[in-house]
Write an enzyme that holds these catalytic residues in place. Structure first.
Site, mmCIF file in Angstrom:
data_model
loop_
_atom_site.group_PDB
_atom_site.id
_atom_site.type_symbol
_atom_site.label_atom_id
_atom_site.label_comp_id
_atom_site.label_asym_id
_atom_site.label_seq_id
_atom_site.Cartn_x
_atom_site.Cartn_y
_atom_site.Cartn_z
ATOM 1 N N CYS A 74 0.866 -1.179 0.000
ATOM 2 C CA CYS A 74 0.000 0.000 0.000
ATOM 3 C C CYS A 74 0.905 1.233 0.000
ATOM 4 O O CYS A 74 1.484 1.567 1.030
ATOM 5 C CB CYS A 74 -0.898 -0.033 1.238
ATOM 6 S SG CYS A 74 -2.003 1.394 1.335
ATOM 7 N N CYS A 205 -4.543 6.169 -4.925
ATOM 8 C CA CYS A 205 -3.932 4.849 -4.732
ATOM 9 C C CYS A 205 -2.466 4.974 -5.148
ATOM 10 O O CYS A 205 -2.178 5.268 -6.321
ATOM 11 C CB CYS A 205 -4.657 3.814 -5.587
ATOM 12 S SG CYS A 205 -3.985 2.157 -5.440
HETATM 13 N N1 LIG Z 1 -4.362 2.347 -1.605
HETATM 14 C C1 LIG Z 1 -3.172 1.528 -1.685
HETATM 15 C C2 LIG Z 1 -3.367 0.273 -2.480
HETATM 16 C C3 LIG Z 1 -4.020 -0.727 -1.677
HETATM 17 C C4 LIG Z 1 -4.109 -1.943 -2.509
HETATM 18 C C5 LIG Z 1 -5.115 -2.889 -1.973
HETATM 19 N N2 LIG Z 1 -6.460 -2.396 -2.230
HETATM 20 C C6 LIG Z 1 -4.936 -4.246 -2.610
HETATM 21 O O1 LIG Z 1 -5.797 -5.070 -2.384
HETATM 22 O O2 LIG Z 1 -3.914 -4.449 -3.281
HETATM 23 C C7 LIG Z 1 -1.993 2.286 -2.214
HETATM 24 O O3 LIG Z 1 -1.919 3.492 -1.971
HETATM 25 O O4 LIG Z 1 -1.113 1.653 -2.848
#
Ligand SMILES: N[C@H](CCC[C@H](N)C(=O)O)C(=O)O
Length: 261
Positions: A74, A205
Site C-alpha cells: 500500500c 492509490c
Molecule cells: N491504496 C493503496 C493500495 C491498496 C491496494 C489494496 N487495495 C490491494 O488489495 O492491493 C496504495 O496506496 O497503494
C-alpha cells in the site's frame, strides 16, 4: 477490542486508521468494523504498527483493506505510516519499512513523503468491464496486482460508475485486482480514478499511481522520467531513475482517539 488507541491519517485522500505498536493481532471482522464509515472510524484500510524481525529494519506495516482482506502493499499507506512514525518521534529522515511485498524506504519531508518502491513489473494484457464498456488493460505488479485501463477519448473519466466493481478476468487475477482508469493530460502527466480490491473506489492509490506511471513511461518509450499522476484526492509524482521508482506526495495525521469497538 476496547480501549485501543488509534490515529487517522491520509495521503491525497486515501485514508487509513493507524493502530500503534502494542495493538493485538487483527481479525478481518475487527478491521471491517473499524473501517465502517458509519459504525466505526471509517477508512480505506488499517495500518497496524509492528516491529520487523528483519536485520536493519525496525518496523513492519501490517496493512489490511477496508473489507478485512489482506494486501501485499500500500503505497499511500507507507507514506501515512511513515508520517505517524515521524510525529510519534519514532523515526526521522529515511526509514526502511517491511511490508508483505518486501522492504521499502520512506523519505520523510515536512510536506512530502517519498517512498522508494523498487520497480513495478508490466506482465501482460487483460481487460475489465465497467458500465457496459469492455476496456483492454495492462497488467502491472507493484507487489500487489493492478490493471491499467486507458479510456477511449469519447469516455469521460468522471462518467464511470465505480460504485460497482469492474468485472475482471478471474483466471488472470485469481486473488482480485486494483483497476485504474486513466486519461492523458500532457507529456508524462495523466489523470486517473481507481477501484481498489477490498476497498472500492478510493480518492487515491499509491501503487495504482506507480502502475499507471509505469505504463505512461513505457508508452513514451522511456525508462527514466517523472510522471505526474492526478487523482481525485490530489496529485502524486512517480520518479523512475532506472534502478527503482519513487512515489511522492503529501501525508498527514488528522486525528487520534480511543476505539471501543
Ligand atoms: N491504496 C493503496 C493500495 C491498496 C491496494 C489494496 N487495495 C490491494 O488489495 O492491493 C496504495 O496506496 O497503494
Amino acid at each position: 477490542m476496547g480501549g485501543v488507541r488509534f490515529l487517522k491519517g491520509h495521503g491525497t485522500g486515501n485514508d487509513f486508521v493507524v493502530l500503534p505498536e502494542g495493538t493485538p493481532e487483527l481479525t478481518p471482522e475487527f478491521v471491517a468494523a473499524v473501517c465502517d464509515r458509519r459504525r466505526g472510524i471509517g477508512g480505506d484500510g488499517v495500518l497496524r504498527v509492528a516491529r520487523s524481525s528483519l536485520p536493519g529494519v525496525e518496523w513492519f506495516m501490517d496493512y489490511w483493506n477496508a473489507d478485512g482482506s489482506l494486501a501485499e502493499m500500500c503505497g499511500n499507506g507507507v507514506r501515512v505510516f511513515a508520517r505517524y512514525l515521524a510525529t510519534a518521534g519514532l523515526a526521522a529522515g529515511t526509514v526502511p519499512i517491511e511490508t508483505r511485498a518486501g522492504v521499502v524506504r520512506a523519505v520523510i519531508g515536512d510536506e512530502t513523503i517519498s517512498v522508494d518502491m523498487g520497480l513495478p513489473k508490466v506482465y501482460g494484457d487483460s481487460s475489465a468491464r465497467v458500465g457496459g464498456l469492455e476496456l483492454p488493460g495492462v497488467a502491472v505488479d507493484c507487489g500487489n496486482p493492478h490493471l491499467v485501463c486507458a479510456l477511449p477519448e469519447a469516455v469521460a473519466l468522471e462518467s464511470l460508475d465505480l460504485h460497482v466493481a469492474p468485472v475482471h478476468d478471474e483466471e488472470f487475477y485469481p486473488f482480485g485486482v486494483n483497476v485504474e482508469f486513466v486519461v492523458p493530460v500532457a507529456d508524462l502527466h495523466v489523470s486517473m480514478r481507481v477501484h481498489e480490491r477490498g476497498s472500492g473506489e478510493t480518492l487515491s492509490c499509491g501503487t495504482g499511481a506507480v502502475a499507471v506511471a509505469a505504463v505512461a513511461l513505457a508508452r513514451a518509450g522511456r525508462d527514466t522520467g517523472v510522471v505526474t499522476v492526478d487523482v481525485p484526492g490530489g496529485r502524486l509524482t512517480v520518479t523512475f531513475d532506472g534502478a527503482e521508482c519513487h512515489l511522492a506526495g503529501p501525508a498527514v495525521i488528522v486525528a487520534s482517539g480511543e476505539l471501543s469497538l
